[in-house]
Design a protein around this motif. Structure first.
Motif, PDB file in Angstrom:
ATOM      1  N   ASP A   1      -9.832 -20.646  -8.136  1.00  0.00           N
ATOM      2  CA  ASP A   1      -8.625 -19.943  -8.594  1.00  0.00           C
ATOM      3  C   ASP A   1      -8.426 -18.692  -7.735  1.00  0.00           C
ATOM      4  OD1 ASP A   1      -8.109 -21.699 -10.747  1.00  0.00           O
ATOM      5  OD2 ASP A   1      -9.628 -20.661 -11.956  1.00  0.00           O
ATOM      6  N   MET A   2      -7.223 -18.462  -7.332  1.00  0.00           N
ATOM      7  CA  MET A   2      -6.902 -17.259  -6.552  1.00  0.00           C
ATOM      8  C   MET A   2      -5.698 -16.563  -7.184  1.00  0.00           C
ATOM      9  SD  MET A   2      -6.186 -16.859  -2.467  1.00  0.00           S
ATOM     10  CE  MET A   2      -4.440 -17.173  -2.490  1.00  0.00           C
ATOM     11  N   LEU A   3      -5.833 -15.246  -7.378  1.00  0.00           N
ATOM     12  CA  LEU A   3      -4.723 -14.463  -7.924  1.00  0.00           C
ATOM     13  C   LEU A   3      -4.369 -13.353  -6.944  1.00  0.00           C
ATOM     14  CD1 LEU A   3      -6.064 -15.723 -10.624  1.00  0.00           C
ATOM     15  CD2 LEU A   3      -4.757 -13.941 -11.786  1.00  0.00           C
ATOM     16  N   SER A   4      -3.086 -13.189  -6.720  1.00  0.00           N
ATOM     17  CA  SER A   4      -2.588 -12.132  -5.838  1.00  0.00           C
ATOM     18  C   SER A   4      -1.798 -11.137  -6.687  1.00  0.00           C
ATOM     19  CB  SER A   4      -1.701 -12.735  -4.746  1.00  0.00           C
ATOM     20  OG  SER A   4      -1.279 -11.728  -3.859  1.00  0.00           O
ATOM     21  N   PHE A   5      -2.312  -9.924  -6.778  1.00  0.00           N
ATOM     22  CA  PHE A   5      -1.709  -8.883  -7.613  1.00  0.00           C
ATOM     23  C   PHE A   5      -0.813  -8.005  -6.737  1.00  0.00           C
ATOM     24  CE2 PHE A   5      -5.785 -10.018  -9.451  1.00  0.00           C
ATOM     25  CZ  PHE A   5      -5.490 -10.200 -10.790  1.00  0.00           C
ATOM     26  N   HIS A   6       0.484  -8.007  -7.042  1.00  0.00           N
ATOM     27  CA  HIS A   6       1.437  -7.171  -6.311  1.00  0.00           C
ATOM     28  C   HIS A   6       1.514  -5.804  -7.019  1.00  0.00           C
ATOM     29  CE1 HIS A   6       3.333 -10.437  -3.785  1.00  0.00           C
ATOM     30  NE2 HIS A   6       2.539 -11.113  -4.604  1.00  0.00           N
ATOM     31  N   MET A   7       1.375  -4.733  -6.235  1.00  0.00           N
ATOM     32  CA  MET A   7       1.257  -3.387  -6.811  1.00  0.00           C
ATOM     33  C   MET A   7       2.494  -2.538  -6.487  1.00  0.00           C
ATOM     34  SD  MET A   7      -1.942  -4.101  -7.611  1.00  0.00           S
ATOM     35  CE  MET A   7      -2.952  -2.716  -7.968  1.00  0.00           C
ATOM     36  N   ASP A   8       2.857  -1.689  -7.441  1.00  0.00           N
ATOM     37  CA  ASP A   8       3.953  -0.737  -7.236  1.00  0.00           C
ATOM     38  C   ASP A   8       3.365   0.680  -7.350  1.00  0.00           C
ATOM     39  OD1 ASP A   8       6.174   0.815  -7.156  1.00  0.00           O
ATOM     40  OD2 ASP A   8       7.216  -0.137  -8.829  1.00  0.00           O
ATOM     41  N   PRO A   9       3.166   1.382  -6.235  1.00  0.00           N
ATOM     42  CA  PRO A   9       2.522   2.708  -6.288  1.00  0.00           C
ATOM     43  C   PRO A   9       3.306   3.729  -7.105  1.00  0.00           C
ATOM     44  CG  PRO A   9       3.472   2.305  -4.114  1.00  0.00           C
ATOM     45  CD  PRO A   9       3.558   1.016  -4.874  1.00  0.00           C
ATOM     46  N   TYR A  10       4.620   3.545  -7.191  1.00  0.00           N
ATOM     47  CA  TYR A  10       5.436   4.512  -7.928  1.00  0.00           C
ATOM     48  C   TYR A  10       5.240   4.403  -9.444  1.00  0.00           C
ATOM     49  CZ  TYR A  10       7.737   5.316  -3.471  1.00  0.00           C
ATOM     50  OH  TYR A  10       7.993   5.636  -2.156  1.00  0.00           O
ATOM     51  N   LYS A  11       4.529   3.343  -9.884  1.00  0.00           N
ATOM     52  CA  LYS A  11       4.256   3.183 -11.316  1.00  0.00           C
ATOM     53  C   LYS A  11       2.899   3.806 -11.706  1.00  0.00           C
ATOM     54  CE  LYS A  11       7.920   0.816 -12.441  1.00  0.00           C
ATOM     55  NZ  LYS A  11       7.855  -0.591 -12.775  1.00  0.00           N
ATOM     56  N   ILE A  12       2.218   4.395 -10.731  1.00  0.00           N
ATOM     57  CA  ILE A  12       0.961   5.094 -11.061  1.00  0.00           C
ATOM     58  C   ILE A  12       1.298   6.336 -11.877  1.00  0.00           C
ATOM     59  CG2 ILE A  12      -1.005   6.384 -10.131  1.00  0.00           C
ATOM     60  CD1 ILE A  12      -0.950   4.557  -7.700  1.00  0.00           C
ATOM     61  N   ARG A  13       0.607   6.492 -12.991  1.00  0.00           N
ATOM     62  CA  ARG A  13       0.843   7.660 -13.860  1.00  0.00           C
ATOM     63  C   ARG A  13       0.045   8.843 -13.316  1.00  0.00           C
ATOM     64  NH1 ARG A  13      -1.928   9.293 -18.625  1.00  0.00           N
ATOM     65  NH2 ARG A  13      -0.714  10.800 -19.825  1.00  0.00           N
ATOM     66  N   ILE A  14       0.750   9.847 -12.843  1.00  0.00           N
ATOM     67  CA  ILE A  14       0.097  11.031 -12.251  1.00  0.00           C
ATOM     68  C   ILE A  14      -0.397  11.946 -13.374  1.00  0.00           C
ATOM     69  CG2 ILE A  14       0.402  13.064 -10.807  1.00  0.00           C
ATOM     70  CD1 ILE A  14       2.575  11.480  -9.316  1.00  0.00           C
ATOM     71  N   ILE A  15      -1.660  12.273 -13.331  1.00  0.00           N
ATOM     72  CA  ILE A  15      -2.254  13.183 -14.320  1.00  0.00           C
ATOM     73  C   ILE A  15      -2.517  14.522 -13.633  1.00  0.00           C
ATOM     74  CG2 ILE A  15      -4.211  13.602 -15.850  1.00  0.00           C
ATOM     75  CD1 ILE A  15      -4.483  10.566 -16.110  1.00  0.00           C
ATOM     76  N   ASN A  16      -1.698  15.502 -13.976  1.00  0.00           N
ATOM     77  CA  ASN A  16      -1.829  16.842 -13.382  1.00  0.00           C
ATOM     78  C   ASN A  16      -2.883  17.628 -14.159  1.00  0.00           C
ATOM     79  OD1 ASN A  16      -1.568  19.291 -12.147  1.00  0.00           O
ATOM     80  ND2 ASN A  16       0.627  19.532 -12.544  1.00  0.00           N
ATOM     81  N   SER A  17      -4.107  17.605 -13.640  1.00  0.00           N
ATOM     82  CA  SER A  17      -5.208  18.307 -14.326  1.00  0.00           C
ATOM     83  C   SER A  17      -5.146  19.815 -14.126  1.00  0.00           C
ATOM     84  CB  SER A  17      -6.562  17.777 -13.829  1.00  0.00           C
ATOM     85  OG  SER A  17      -6.658  17.898 -12.419  1.00  0.00           O
ATOM     86  N   ARG A  18      -4.278  20.284 -13.218  1.00  0.00           N
ATOM     87  CA  ARG A  18      -4.118  21.729 -13.009  1.00  0.00           C
ATOM     88  C   ARG A  18      -2.637  22.097 -13.072  1.00  0.00           C
ATOM     89  NH1 ARG A  18      -8.206  24.678 -10.710  1.00  0.00           N
ATOM     90  NH2 ARG A  18      -6.803  26.386 -11.235  1.00  0.00           N
ATOM     91  N   PRO A  19      -2.050  22.026 -14.263  1.00  0.00           N
ATOM     92  CA  PRO A  19      -0.607  22.286 -14.375  1.00  0.00           C
ATOM     93  C   PRO A  19      -0.217  23.714 -14.018  1.00  0.00           C
ATOM     94  CG  PRO A  19      -1.627  22.144 -16.547  1.00  0.00           C
ATOM     95  CD  PRO A  19      -2.663  21.714 -15.567  1.00  0.00           C
ATOM     96  N   LEU A  20      -1.163  24.656 -14.093  1.00  0.00           N
ATOM     97  CA  LEU A  20      -0.856  26.036 -13.737  1.00  0.00           C
ATOM     98  C   LEU A  20      -0.955  26.275 -12.235  1.00  0.00           C
ATOM     99  CD1 LEU A  20      -2.732  27.912 -16.617  1.00  0.00           C
ATOM    100  CD2 LEU A  20      -0.321  27.287 -16.496  1.00  0.00           C
TER     101      LEU A  20
END
Length: 555
Positions: free
Chosen positions: A226-245
């Motif tokens: 079995d082979m699976l090819s996962f197509h990725m959308d980088p703009y859907k990455i949820r950015i976590i701003n650990s330093r909002p200040l």
């Protein structure tokens, strides 16, 4: 008034001033350095903290790549479209950056295939190809079927991983079991915005694959992959701003992105995304005014600690200054005390010596001269005796070395005898009195007499010749004896009021240049305290002074 030079005492206030100026300069310099340090530290953090933001933001991707993708191997090549659809549905909900998944149901044969890869006697070809995704139309789910005449058009992902598989099998060392990391690397392919993964066969199957490359086996084996090819959308990455200040805005941009606005009012940094997102980067940008707030929030606690330290140093300097000032004042008081005491002793001694020399050198003395010299010697001896008694009594009272001898005192008789003794000594001294509410009370008459004598002597001494008056009142108020000594003298300046009861303290005025040791009022306060009472004073310059004494009433 004696100068510091002649008194032999140096306060060194200039050294304290230099010390304060020095620590103030150091404080300002330290604040400047601390601010620069804070600025440099935050600017460095602006560059370095992006790594933490990246790590936090791609945590879901790492979990997906390291844990979720390898789950495909659990099915051992026997995935079907229905099971794959459920698996992909979970993936799409959990990991929104996966936009589409293409599923290849493959077969390994020991003979050639029409659609696929053929190497020697080894072949890898698709049976079915499906695609799954939220935006995939229902009529486009199935992309290829070996049983249909439809051409196999999705060769890129298939060929890339198929060739990688054949190369690995060809070079496989069948004498040792390969490591999992090695297998994972060779059975996956990471390209821009895409991860393709082939389930990992058992080691025994891999050995047979190697044989199939060179030999035709009987019976001819067939294996499922079995082979699976996962197509990725980088703009859907949820950015976590650990330093909002620190970071005002973080966004995903292509690696080639170069902002047109390069204004000096902004500060920016960037970091490339890993794996299939390597053509993109996290782009961080903040206004300098925004970063300045973080610099100040870092600088303020440092400056407060420095301010506290500076305040402690200033406090130490102040305490040193105060102690020097107190020591200087005490030194001056003691210095004046010694000078005045010397004068007080010197005058009677000189008079006694002169009288003694006159008596010794005279051939004969008349009766009048004998009486005069006798009177002089007696008066001067009384002065010396009174001064020594006051010093001795003061010391004894301070050290609680005497006992309070209580006796019944008739107040009117007591005041009249005091007035008589002072008017005999000073005929121009006008003393009046008033007693109300009681006639007798129990106290120590000697100590009370010393108290009256000192206050009466003060009233006479510090009054102008035409205003040498004293009014004494004694009243019983709320179970207390309240004595008031009111004169019309020169008064006491307000700044001096708090000091007049201190030992050796003398107010500098024309009436107090000589003949005072600075013990009179201090002696009165000690007497009143010893008699369990209180003493206070009210005064107006050139109007007069009133001393108020409150004593316990015992009868």
């Amino acid at each position: 008034m004696h100068s510091e030079h002649y008194s032999g005492y140096r306060k060194n206030f200039s050294l304290i001033l230099i010390f304060i100026v020095l620590i103030s300069v150091l404080f300002i310099l330290s604040l400047f350095l601390a601010y620069n340090f804070s600025k440099k530290f935050i600017e460095n953090e602006f560059v370095s903290e992006k790594v933490k933001v990246l790590e936090e933001s791609i945590k879901p991707y790492n979990e997906f790549f390291q844990n979720k993708v390898p789950e495909i191997s659990y099915y051992n090549g026997y995935l079907d479209s229905a099971t794959t659809a459920k698996f992909v549905d979970t993936i799409l909900k959990t990991y929104p950056f996966v936009s589409k998944v293409v599923f290849y149901d493959l077969e390994v044969n020991n003979g050639p295939v029409r659609d696929g890869l053929n190497t020697g006697q080894f072949s890898l070809g698709p049976k079915l190809v499906y695609q799954f995704g939220d935006l995939v139309p229902m009529d486009s789910v199935k992309l290829f079927s070996r049983d249909e005449t439809k051409k196999f058009n999705h060769r890129d992902d298939f060929n890339a991983l198929g060739i990688k598989l054949i190369s690995y099998v060809e070079n496989l060392d069948t004498t040792k079991v390969p490591a999992q990391d090695e297998l994972f690397t060779n059975f996956s392919n990471i390209r821009s915005n895409k991860i393709t993964y082939l389930n990992i066969p058992r080691f025994e199957d891999l050995k047979i694959y190697k044989e199939m490359l060179r030999n035709k086996l009987h019976p001819s084996p067939v294996y499922q992959q079995d082979m699976l090819s996962f197509h990725m959308d980088p703009y859907k990455i949820r950015i976590i701003n650990s330093r909002p200040l620190l970071y005002q805005n973080i966004r995903i941009e292509p690696l080639t992105y170069d902002p047109l606005n390069t204004s000096s009012e902004y500060i920016a940094t960037e970091i490339a995304l890993p794996g299939p997102f390597s053509d993109y980067k996290l782009y961080f940008i903040s206004a300098k005014s925004f970063v300045d707030k973080e610099i100040r929030s870092y600088f303020i606690p440092i400056s407060l600690v420095m301010l506290l330290f500076y305040s402690l140093l200033v406090l130490v300097a102040y305490l040193i200054f105060r102690n020097l000032n107190i020591n200087h004042r005490m030194f001056k008081l003691q210095y004046d005390f010694v000078n005045n005491l010397t004068h007080e002793f010197k005058t009677p001694v000189s008079v006694i010596k002169i009288a003694g020399n006159n008596i010794k050198s005279a051939a004969s003395l008349t009766e009048r001269e004998l009486k005069m010299y006798g009177k002089i010697l007696d008066e001067e001896a009384d002065k010396l005796n009174g001064l020594m008694n006051k010093l001795l009594a003061f010391t004894q009272i301070e050290n609680n070395a005497i006992e309070l001898n209580k006796d019944i005192v008739n107040m009117e008789d007591f005041i009249e005898s005091t007035i008589e003794s002072h008017t005999l000594k000073h005929p121009d001294f006008n003393v009046t009195y008033e007693v109300s509410g009681f006639s007798t009370f129990i106290t120590d008459p000697v100590l009370l007499g010393s108290l009256f004598d000192n206050l009466a002597e003060n009233a006479y001494k510090y009054s102008r010749p035409e205003l040498k008056r004293l009014h004494i009142t004694a009243r019983l108020i709320k179970g207390k004896i309240v004595l008031r000594f009111t004169d019309q003298g020169i008064g006491i300046p307000a700044p001096e009021i708090n000091h007049i009861f201190k030992k050796f303290y003398r107010i500098q005025n024309q009436y107090n240049q000589n003949g005072s040791v600075g013990l009179g009022l201090a002696f009165c306060k000690e007497l009143v305290n010893y008699m369990s009472g209180e003493i206070s004073v009210k005064s107006k310059v050139n109007k007069g002074t009133e001393f108020k004494i409150v004593l316990p009433y015992n009868n």
